[in-house]
Design a protein around this motif. Sequence first.
Motif, mmCIF file in Angstrom:
data_model
loop_
_atom_site.group_PDB
_atom_site.id
_atom_site.type_symbol
_atom_site.label_atom_id
_atom_site.label_comp_id
_atom_site.label_asym_id
_atom_site.label_seq_id
_atom_site.Cartn_x
_atom_site.Cartn_y
_atom_site.Cartn_z
ATOM 1 N N GLN A 120 -27.719 4.245 97.601
ATOM 2 C CA GLN A 120 -26.322 3.903 97.318
ATOM 3 C C GLN A 120 -25.791 2.885 98.327
ATOM 4 O O GLN A 120 -26.226 2.849 99.472
ATOM 5 C CB GLN A 120 -25.452 5.163 97.363
ATOM 6 N N ASP A 121 -24.828 2.103 97.863
ATOM 7 C CA ASP A 121 -24.247 1.069 98.717
ATOM 8 C C ASP A 121 -23.636 1.639 99.987
ATOM 9 O O ASP A 121 -23.730 1.053 101.053
ATOM 10 C CB ASP A 121 -23.161 0.312 97.939
ATOM 11 N N TYR A 122 -22.986 2.823 99.871
ATOM 12 C CA TYR A 122 -22.295 3.316 101.059
ATOM 13 C C TYR A 122 -23.243 3.671 102.187
ATOM 14 O O TYR A 122 -22.868 3.629 103.353
ATOM 15 C CB TYR A 122 -21.357 4.490 100.735
ATOM 16 N N VAL A 123 -24.497 3.977 101.853
ATOM 17 C CA VAL A 123 -25.464 4.245 102.919
ATOM 18 C C VAL A 123 -25.743 2.961 103.688
ATOM 19 O O VAL A 123 -25.841 2.961 104.917
ATOM 20 C CB VAL A 123 -26.753 4.852 102.346
ATOM 21 N N THR A 182 -23.619 0.511 104.024
ATOM 22 C CA THR A 182 -22.436 0.267 104.849
ATOM 23 C C THR A 182 -22.471 1.123 106.112
ATOM 24 O O THR A 182 -22.218 0.631 107.218
ATOM 25 C CB THR A 182 -21.153 0.580 104.047
ATOM 26 N N ALA A 211 -24.916 -0.346 108.349
ATOM 27 C CA ALA A 211 -24.460 -1.641 108.854
ATOM 28 C C ALA A 211 -23.409 -1.472 109.943
ATOM 29 O O ALA A 211 -23.230 -2.352 110.773
ATOM 30 C CB ALA A 211 -23.900 -2.482 107.712
ATOM 31 N N LEU A 212 -22.701 -0.343 109.932
ATOM 32 C CA LEU A 212 -21.669 -0.134 110.942
ATOM 33 C C LEU A 212 -22.173 0.743 112.083
ATOM 34 O O LEU A 212 -21.389 1.237 112.891
ATOM 35 C CB LEU A 212 -20.410 0.445 110.300
ATOM 36 N N MET A 233 -19.412 -5.554 109.193
ATOM 37 C CA MET A 233 -19.841 -6.049 107.879
ATOM 38 C C MET A 233 -18.987 -5.474 106.765
ATOM 39 O O MET A 233 -18.604 -4.303 106.801
ATOM 40 C CB MET A 233 -21.301 -5.674 107.621
ATOM 41 N N PHE A 241 -18.967 -5.428 102.431
ATOM 42 C CA PHE A 241 -19.757 -5.797 101.256
ATOM 43 C C PHE A 241 -18.866 -5.959 100.027
ATOM 44 O O PHE A 241 -17.660 -5.731 100.066
ATOM 45 C CB PHE A 241 -20.850 -4.764 101.010
ATOM 46 N N ASP A 288 -18.610 -4.502 96.745
ATOM 47 C CA ASP A 288 -17.929 -3.589 95.826
ATOM 48 C C ASP A 288 -17.290 -2.412 96.572
ATOM 49 O O ASP A 288 -17.986 -1.516 97.042
ATOM 50 C CB ASP A 288 -18.948 -3.055 94.805
ATOM 51 N N ASN A 337 -19.029 1.223 98.142
ATOM 52 C CA ASN A 337 -19.354 1.133 99.565
ATOM 53 C C ASN A 337 -18.654 2.161 100.442
ATOM 54 O O ASN A 337 -18.944 2.261 101.635
ATOM 55 C CB ASN A 337 -19.101 -0.284 100.075
#
Lengths: 335, 295
Positions: free
Chosen positions: A231-234, A236, A239-240, B94, B96, B98, B102
């Motif tokens: 998933q995208d939130y992982v 993110t 990344a943080l 960072m 992203f 969507d 996210n």
Amino acid sequence: MLLYILRRLVLLLPVLLGLTLLLFIVARILPGDPVGLAAGPNATPELIAQMKRELGLDQPLPVQYWDYLTGLVSGDWGMSVFTRRPVFADIVEYLPATIELVFASLFIAVVIGIPLGLLTAVYKNGALDYATRTVALGGIAMPRFFLGLLLQMAFAAWLDVLPLSGRYPLIESPPDHVTGLYTIDAVIAGDWYAFQIALSHLALPAIAMALSPLATIMRMMRASTIEVLQQDYVMTERALGLSNRLILFKYVLKNAMTSTLTVIGLYVSWLLGGTVLVETVFDWPGLGLYATQAILTQDFMPVIGVTLIIAIIYLVTMLVVDLLYGVFNPKVRYA
Amino acid sequence: MTLLDIRNLNLAMKSYEGETQILHGIDLKIERGEIWGMVGETGSGKSLTGLSVSRLVPSPPGRYVAGSIKFRGKDVLQATDREMRGLRGRHIGMIFQDPTTNLNPAFRIGTQLVDVALHAGHADPSVLGLNPGASRGDLKKAARRAAVEMLEKVGIAKAAERIHDYPHQFSGGMRQRALIAMAMIGKPDLLIADEPTTALDVSVQAQILRLIHDLVTERNIGVLLITHNLGVVAQICSHVAVMYRGRILEAGKVDDVLKRPSHSYTQALLHSVPTAHTKRGELKGLNGLMPETAA
Ligand SMILES: Nc1ncnc2c1ncn2[C@@H]1O[C@H](COP(=O)(O)OP(=O)(O)O)[C@@H](O)[C@H]1O
Ligand SMILES: [Mg+2]
């Protein structure tokens, strides 16, 4: 939320009513002569008739059902022909042993299955993944009673480190009754010795029952974790700068739990049903053993009682599972 | 010291058909206070360039064939995982594309903000206004305070209450604001924003861009803003890099590149942007320029 729980509980009533009717009919249709069996081969027809009267078995079926139903509510779950005791009293006596066994296996399955599922998802196709996959396949495929026999052979007969069967040595008295779960009661009493004894008896049957749910929970957890990790939130979170441990055991775990929760809920009923065989193998004085004995002697009130109590536990478990969905998925609203 | 200095970056990606080179010798220098727009069509390698700076390209399939990415003088491609984690969230923020996918749906906005703040605060307590050696309790308190302040700063009304909301209780624009808050709470020196408005309603795109612009200008940090919208670049960027098929065709000050594009591709790109003066049917396509690496 409270209203939701109340409404769900009210909705359980017709389900239970239908179930009691079904059980009642099935029990009466089944061939067999429990009274004759209980009275023994030398009983006179007069004695049998008198016993039937005492047990209300001479009444028309609708009357018997109505009597049964009103009795249920007032705690009169009928008499066991075999034990000659009220079924409700029998259930109160045998239920804690079964609950202890079921929750011990569920505990083992969840506490080991979930972390293993997470780790095998992260180290996909690694050594741990392959090893657990092989064991899991065996765990799901092997019948519980057979696994129980193997465990008895290995740990009781061969290694002689755990008791072969039973719940507590007959010559000793179990810890003071609070919950009826010996391990918990021993902890409450602060009796470390009793706890060890209770746990050593509990270990083998609990493991025998736990392996299959453990394997399923682990595989389920692995699959949903793999999905969540994409998933995208992982990305993110990574990344943080959040640590892998925090991401996995906090942020991923909670998301991956949702689908696993369904499996855990279903396994409660699977485990309850499975106690019949495992309790027989381990001579574990729970509902399963009680039901087996009742079935073998065509004693139908206990059979109805056990089925009913298992159904109630199952329905309540499903309600708890539904409530837990809300804990893991904040989008769930109770309406 | 240059904030970000990418030199001759060559990235290859493994797939079933073998290894394909995706980035061909990227050179890019970003200083503090510069807002770099990176434009180029889908598949030209913009995202992979941005991810490379935080070393977030999974490897495999990714492999750096050559080049270096110096962040404050240190090559991130040579850094340890620990060092990388120290940069992420603290020195490099960072955002992203969507905002619906996210944010973690199972956790409150505040929880997610506080964890990033704590991470940055552990590395450097001054980020949360604390002295070195601050206690765990102090860090936690300060992180919670910083989360509310940051959420306020990105324009969420009643931040102290909304911090307890779950992502699904936020609108799309608010979610992206929350993600901007997460990216900025560690007081980074460089912000990488990968198409931060593409998934948003047109009506909120301008607000979000303005917010990013105001935040980075106030803190005087470097920005890499990936977009495929030259209009966005013209409005808020100081510099622009035009990417095409894994190469930077031209790069420089926005005024220079957009007014006097030296490359025919940039010219074509400029012609494809509708302006108030564009007549119907005048929009030019970019025929025959689809990158071969695109799916
Ligand atoms: N995980 C991957 N494996 C293989 N190829 C990839 C992967 N991610 C991206 N690519 C390829 O790299 C190229 C550049 O991708 P990307 O940086 O996402 O482009 P952009 O952001 O400019 O649209 C694309 O052609 C894409 O197909
Ligand atoms: Mg992209």
